[in-house]
Design an enzyme around this catalytic site. Structure first.
Site, PDB file in Angstrom:
ATOM      1  N   HIS A 171       0.843  -1.207   0.000  1.00 50.22           N
ATOM      2  CA  HIS A 171       0.000   0.000   0.000  1.00 50.22           C
ATOM      3  C   HIS A 171       0.873   1.250   0.000  1.00 50.22           C
ATOM      4  O   HIS A 171       1.875   1.306   0.710  1.00 50.22           O
ATOM      5  CB  HIS A 171      -0.887   0.029   1.258  1.00 50.22           C
ATOM      6  CG  HIS A 171      -2.086  -0.855   1.152  1.00 50.22           C
ATOM      7  ND1 HIS A 171      -3.090  -0.869   2.086  1.00 50.22           N
ATOM      8  CD2 HIS A 171      -2.428  -1.770   0.221  1.00 50.22           C
ATOM      9  CE1 HIS A 171      -4.011  -1.745   1.728  1.00 50.22           C
ATOM     10  NE2 HIS A 171      -3.629  -2.315   0.599  1.00 50.22           N
ATOM     11  N   TYR A 202      -9.156   4.968   7.905  1.00 55.09           N
ATOM     12  CA  TYR A 202      -9.225   5.342   9.317  1.00 55.09           C
ATOM     13  C   TYR A 202     -10.330   6.390   9.427  1.00 55.09           C
ATOM     14  O   TYR A 202     -10.213   7.467   8.832  1.00 55.09           O
ATOM     15  CB  TYR A 202      -7.901   5.950   9.791  1.00 55.09           C
ATOM     16  CG  TYR A 202      -6.764   4.947   9.926  1.00 55.09           C
ATOM     17  CD1 TYR A 202      -6.040   4.512   8.816  1.00 55.09           C
ATOM     18  CD2 TYR A 202      -6.403   4.442  11.179  1.00 55.09           C
ATOM     19  CE1 TYR A 202      -4.998   3.597   8.950  1.00 55.09           C
ATOM     20  CE2 TYR A 202      -5.356   3.540  11.320  1.00 55.09           C
ATOM     21  CZ  TYR A 202      -4.667   3.120  10.201  1.00 55.09           C
ATOM     22  OH  TYR A 202      -3.633   2.222  10.344  1.00 55.09           O
ATOM     23  N   PRO A 251      -3.131   0.330  19.248  1.00 56.98           N
ATOM     24  CA  PRO A 251      -2.899  -0.184  17.895  1.00 56.98           C
ATOM     25  C   PRO A 251      -3.083   0.819  16.741  1.00 56.98           C
ATOM     26  O   PRO A 251      -2.627   0.544  15.633  1.00 56.98           O
ATOM     27  CB  PRO A 251      -3.905  -1.333  17.764  1.00 56.98           C
ATOM     28  CG  PRO A 251      -4.944  -1.052  18.783  1.00 56.98           C
ATOM     29  CD  PRO A 251      -4.291  -0.307  19.892  1.00 56.98           C
ATOM     30  N   LYS A 295       1.869   0.140  14.948  1.00 58.50           N
ATOM     31  CA  LYS A 295       3.297   0.226  15.273  1.00 58.50           C
ATOM     32  C   LYS A 295       3.829  -0.957  16.089  1.00 58.50           C
ATOM     33  O   LYS A 295       5.044  -1.202  16.101  1.00 58.50           O
ATOM     34  CB  LYS A 295       3.576   1.508  16.060  1.00 58.50           C
ATOM     35  CG  LYS A 295       3.471   2.749  15.239  1.00 58.50           C
ATOM     36  CD  LYS A 295       4.637   2.881  14.277  1.00 58.50           C
ATOM     37  CE  LYS A 295       4.247   3.652  13.050  1.00 58.50           C
ATOM     38  NZ  LYS A 295       4.821   3.262  11.825  1.00 58.50           N
ATOM     39  N   TYR A 347       3.995   6.956   9.678  1.00 54.48           N
ATOM     40  CA  TYR A 347       3.229   5.738   9.375  1.00 54.48           C
ATOM     41  C   TYR A 347       4.110   4.695   8.692  1.00 54.48           C
ATOM     42  O   TYR A 347       4.089   3.526   9.049  1.00 54.48           O
ATOM     43  CB  TYR A 347       2.020   6.079   8.489  1.00 54.48           C
ATOM     44  CG  TYR A 347       0.988   4.963   8.444  1.00 54.48           C
ATOM     45  CD1 TYR A 347      -0.144   5.006   9.255  1.00 54.48           C
ATOM     46  CD2 TYR A 347       1.145   3.858   7.610  1.00 54.48           C
ATOM     47  CE1 TYR A 347      -1.084   3.985   9.239  1.00 54.48           C
ATOM     48  CE2 TYR A 347       0.209   2.833   7.589  1.00 54.48           C
ATOM     49  CZ  TYR A 347      -0.906   2.907   8.396  1.00 54.48           C
ATOM     50  OH  TYR A 347      -1.828   1.885   8.377  1.00 54.48           O
TER      51      TYR A 347
HETATM   52  P1  FAD Z   1       4.161 -11.366  21.480  1.00 49.98           P
HETATM   53  O1  FAD Z   1       3.673 -11.431  20.106  1.00 49.98           O
HETATM   54  O2  FAD Z   1       3.275 -10.988  22.580  1.00 49.98           O
HETATM   55  O3  FAD Z   1       4.981 -12.649  21.788  1.00 49.98           O
HETATM   56  C1  FAD Z   1       5.400 -12.984  23.092  1.00 49.98           C
HETATM   57  C2  FAD Z   1       5.522 -14.496  23.173  1.00 49.98           C
HETATM   58  O4  FAD Z   1       6.079 -14.848  24.419  1.00 49.98           O
HETATM   59  C3  FAD Z   1       4.168 -15.175  23.108  1.00 49.98           C
HETATM   60  O5  FAD Z   1       4.189 -16.210  22.156  1.00 49.98           O
HETATM   61  C4  FAD Z   1       3.944 -15.702  24.519  1.00 49.98           C
HETATM   62  O6  FAD Z   1       3.166 -16.886  24.545  1.00 49.98           O
HETATM   63  C5  FAD Z   1       5.379 -15.940  24.957  1.00 49.98           C
HETATM   64  N1  FAD Z   1       5.562 -15.903  26.414  1.00 49.98           N
HETATM   65  C6  FAD Z   1       5.000 -15.058  27.312  1.00 49.98           C
HETATM   66  N2  FAD Z   1       5.400 -15.342  28.564  1.00 49.98           N
HETATM   67  C7  FAD Z   1       6.249 -16.395  28.445  1.00 49.98           C
HETATM   68  C8  FAD Z   1       6.975 -17.156  29.383  1.00 49.98           C
HETATM   69  N3  FAD Z   1       6.914 -16.889  30.696  1.00 49.98           N
HETATM   70  N4  FAD Z   1       7.743 -18.183  28.963  1.00 49.98           N
HETATM   71  C9  FAD Z   1       7.831 -18.465  27.620  1.00 49.98           C
HETATM   72  N5  FAD Z   1       7.129 -17.782  26.677  1.00 49.98           N
HETATM   73  C10 FAD Z   1       6.363 -16.757  27.086  1.00 49.98           C
HETATM   74  N6  FAD Z   1      -0.229  -4.388  16.655  1.00 49.98           N
HETATM   75  C11 FAD Z   1      -0.494  -3.767  15.536  1.00 49.98           C
HETATM   76  O7  FAD Z   1       0.390  -3.125  15.006  1.00 49.98           O
HETATM   77  N7  FAD Z   1      -1.759  -3.875  14.976  1.00 49.98           N
HETATM   78  C12 FAD Z   1      -2.752  -4.634  15.552  1.00 49.98           C
HETATM   79  O8  FAD Z   1      -3.841  -4.727  15.038  1.00 49.98           O
HETATM   80  C13 FAD Z   1      -2.478  -5.303  16.732  1.00 49.98           C
HETATM   81  N8  FAD Z   1      -3.404  -6.060  17.325  1.00 49.98           N
HETATM   82  C14 FAD Z   1      -3.096  -6.667  18.506  1.00 49.98           C
HETATM   83  C15 FAD Z   1      -4.049  -7.434  19.171  1.00 49.98           C
HETATM   84  C16 FAD Z   1      -3.784  -8.010  20.412  1.00 49.98           C
HETATM   85  C17 FAD Z   1      -4.846  -8.820  21.124  1.00 49.98           C
HETATM   86  C18 FAD Z   1      -2.503  -7.818  20.998  1.00 49.98           C
HETATM   87  C19 FAD Z   1      -2.163  -8.423  22.353  1.00 49.98           C
HETATM   88  C20 FAD Z   1      -1.547  -7.090  20.305  1.00 49.98           C
HETATM   89  C21 FAD Z   1      -1.836  -6.498  19.080  1.00 49.98           C
HETATM   90  N9  FAD Z   1      -0.880  -5.758  18.380  1.00 49.98           N
HETATM   91  C22 FAD Z   1      -1.174  -5.147  17.260  1.00 49.98           C
HETATM   92  C23 FAD Z   1       0.471  -5.630  18.841  1.00 49.98           C
HETATM   93  C24 FAD Z   1       1.389  -6.651  18.148  1.00 49.98           C
HETATM   94  O9  FAD Z   1       0.691  -7.822  17.862  1.00 49.98           O
HETATM   95  C25 FAD Z   1       2.523  -6.881  19.099  1.00 49.98           C
HETATM   96  O10 FAD Z   1       3.213  -5.655  19.231  1.00 49.98           O
HETATM   97  C26 FAD Z   1       3.476  -7.988  18.657  1.00 49.98           C
HETATM   98  O11 FAD Z   1       2.851  -9.241  18.788  1.00 49.98           O
HETATM   99  C27 FAD Z   1       4.745  -7.940  19.515  1.00 49.98           C
HETATM  100  O12 FAD Z   1       5.525  -9.085  19.283  1.00 49.98           O
HETATM  101  P2  FAD Z   1       6.386  -9.705  20.444  1.00 49.98           P
HETATM  102  O13 FAD Z   1       7.085 -10.862  19.835  1.00 49.98           O
HETATM  103  O14 FAD Z   1       7.144  -8.657  21.128  1.00 49.98           O
HETATM  104  O15 FAD Z   1       5.337 -10.194  21.548  1.00 49.98           O
HETATM  105  C1  DHB Z   2      -4.400  -3.208  11.287  1.00 52.42           C
HETATM  106  C2  DHB Z   2      -4.247  -2.910  12.601  1.00 52.42           C
HETATM  107  C3  DHB Z   2      -3.945  -1.628  12.981  1.00 52.42           C
HETATM  108  O1  DHB Z   2      -3.768  -1.314  14.267  1.00 52.42           O
HETATM  109  C4  DHB Z   2      -3.811  -0.616  12.050  1.00 52.42           C
HETATM  110  O2  DHB Z   2      -3.545   0.645  12.444  1.00 52.42           O
HETATM  111  C5  DHB Z   2      -3.939  -0.926  10.730  1.00 52.42           C
HETATM  112  C6  DHB Z   2      -4.249  -2.227  10.344  1.00 52.42           C
HETATM  113  C7  DHB Z   2      -4.721  -4.589  10.874  1.00 52.42           C
HETATM  114  O3  DHB Z   2      -4.899  -5.447  11.759  1.00 52.42           O
HETATM  115  O4  DHB Z   2      -4.831  -4.850   9.670  1.00 52.42           O
END
Ligand code: FAD
Ligand code: DHB
Length: 409
Positions: free
Chosen positions: A72, A203, A297, A301, A389
């Protein structure tokens, strides 16, 4: 068991870090609390910045993304019944973003790790990470796997264990600072077997609250509605979701405009929070991704910050391997936090400009509309949004480029 880098958590941060280290010949062990299916199915983010796209390609994990992802070059803002496109190609030096779901990125990275025959244990829950002081020469990770208590020792432990992870507890409380903000609303997120509303993301600011139209493919939509905190997904029957989306995306000049509907296949509610833990390193213990910082969200980011951290960290560990110098590791926390705070501000700005606070006055609403009108009319204001963005570049060398001689750890 001993390894060079112990990685706690197999989300995007842990898996990408493991792959980048493997490419540099640095061994690691990944411990993940949940099972593989759970990790691969967890519905979350969907937008990858250029930095993340480049890192996945460099990691050899970009093949399916390049085939199935959708590039995009802009977004649409909808407010006051009209729409305005922010053109990234023009305003952000031709950079863009890729629509490719976090679930798919995680599947690709897990497949690579298993193909590499590198250690990755699911259902291995870490309960304690400890080091004897900031000058300790190793870290001990305690975890439970296959019904037994187990111990992993490592030169470096990286907490990629998300917001509720345990690794950050290993940084003494007296040295840890947290910064936090909560928001008086949540998102109801749905996946629908319906074609995307439009070619790009929309948005929408409306007097009924925020709405976002995103996508996963040409046949699957990802849609979000601002809802009150405490909302349960079951509070929103499908028909009500579609009707509310139609109202929030309504266009003044085309009142008949409606979303194309389809079966809703998943529904969940996401609370919103801004959070930063500083510093992101204490001796041989490091934090990356959601373990150190959370953004609301709006603006997508979270996932991209997580990948940014591990690109910077992989580079620092590679530099140490080749030169014996900890100079980049010493700068790790500061380098990441500069990008983190920029994204914290942008996510806060997007969230508070587009959502309706339940206590919002008519004055506050006028300010939001004025800010949106400014973005629609001023090239500078639009460029500021576009450049944030598509994401702030990472300073220094691209991942994978090597310099210096090999050095023993
Ligand atoms: P995570 O993806 O949280 O991974 C952490 C991992 O560590 C998990 O697999 C967990 O099971 C594991 N873990 C936790 N504790 C332990 C332990 N004690 N021992 C071993 N393993 C452990 N961001 C966006 O940009 N757009 C979105 O739409 C969006 N939607 C989201 C929806 C939800 C419900 C959530 C929670 C987050 C969302 N985010 C979104 C944020 C984005 O998904 C996260 O920033 C991203 O997943 C971060 O990656 P990470 O690997 O740091 O953490
Ligand atoms: C999506 C999530 C977001 O938080 C955003 O700003 C744009 C797209 C998505 O899940 O596709």
């Amino acid at each position: 068991m001993h390894t060079t880098v112990g990685i706690i958590g197999a989300g995007p941060a842990g898996l990408l870090l493991a792959r980048l280290l493997h490419q540099e010949g640095i061994d690691s062990v990944v411990l993940e609390a949940r099972d593989r299916e759970y990790v691969e199915q967890r519905q979350r983010a969907g937008i990858l910045e250029q930095v993340t796209v480049d890192a996945l390609r460099g990691a050899g994990a970009g093949e399916r993304m390049d085939r199935e992802g959708i590039v995009h070059h802009g977004i649409e803002l909808r407010f006051g019944g009209r729409s305005h496109r922010v053109d990234f190609a023009d305003l952000a030096s031709g950079r863009g973003v890729m629509v490719y779901a976090q679930t798919e990125m995680v599947k690709d990275l897990i497949a690579l790790r298993l193909a590499d025959r590198e250690p990755l244990s699911f259902e291995a829950e870490v309960h304690k990470v400890e080091a004897e002081g900031v000058d300790a020469d190793h870290v001990t990770v305690h975890y439970r796997h296959e019904g037994r208590e187990q111990i992993l020792t490592c030169d470096w432990a990286v907490g990629c264990d998300g917001f509720y992870g345990v690794t950050k507890n290993a940084i003494p409380e007296s040295l840890r600072r947290t910064f936090e903000r909560t928001y008086p609303y949540s998102w109801l997120g749905v996946l629908a077997a319906a074609p995307p509303v439009y070619d790009e993301l929309i948005y929408a600011h409306s007097d009924r609250g925020f709405a976002l139209a995103s996508m996963r493919s040409a046949t699957v939509s990802r849609l979000y509605l601002q809802v009150p905190n405490g909302t349960a997904p079951t509070d929103w029957p499908d028909e009500q979701i579609w009707a509310e989306l139609d109202r929030r995306f309504a266009l003044g000049h085309d009142p008949a405009w409606k979303l194309t509907r389809g079966p809703i296949t998943a529904k969940s509610v996401l609370p919103m929070r801004s959070h930063v833990t500083e510093p992101m390193r204490h001796g041989r213990i490091l934090l990356a991704g959601d373990a150190a910082h959370i953004v609301p969200p709006t603006g997508a980011k979270g996932l991209n910050l997580a990948t940014g951290d591990v690109i910077i960290l992989a580079r620092a560990l590679t530099h140490l391997k080749h030169t014996g110098s900890t100079e980049l590791l010493d700068a790790y926390s500061e380098t990441c936090l500069e990008r983190v705070w920029r994204a914290e501000h942008f996510s806060y700005f997007m969230t508070t400009t587009l959502h309706t606070d339940p206590d919002q006055s008519a004055f506050d609403t006028r300010l939001q509309l004025s800010q949106l009108a400014r973005i629609a009319s001023s090239r500078n204001a639009a460029a500021e949004l576009a450049q944030n963005y598509v994401g702030v570049p990472i300073p220094g060398r691209p991942p994978g480029s090597r310099t210096g001689c090999r050095h023993r750890w």
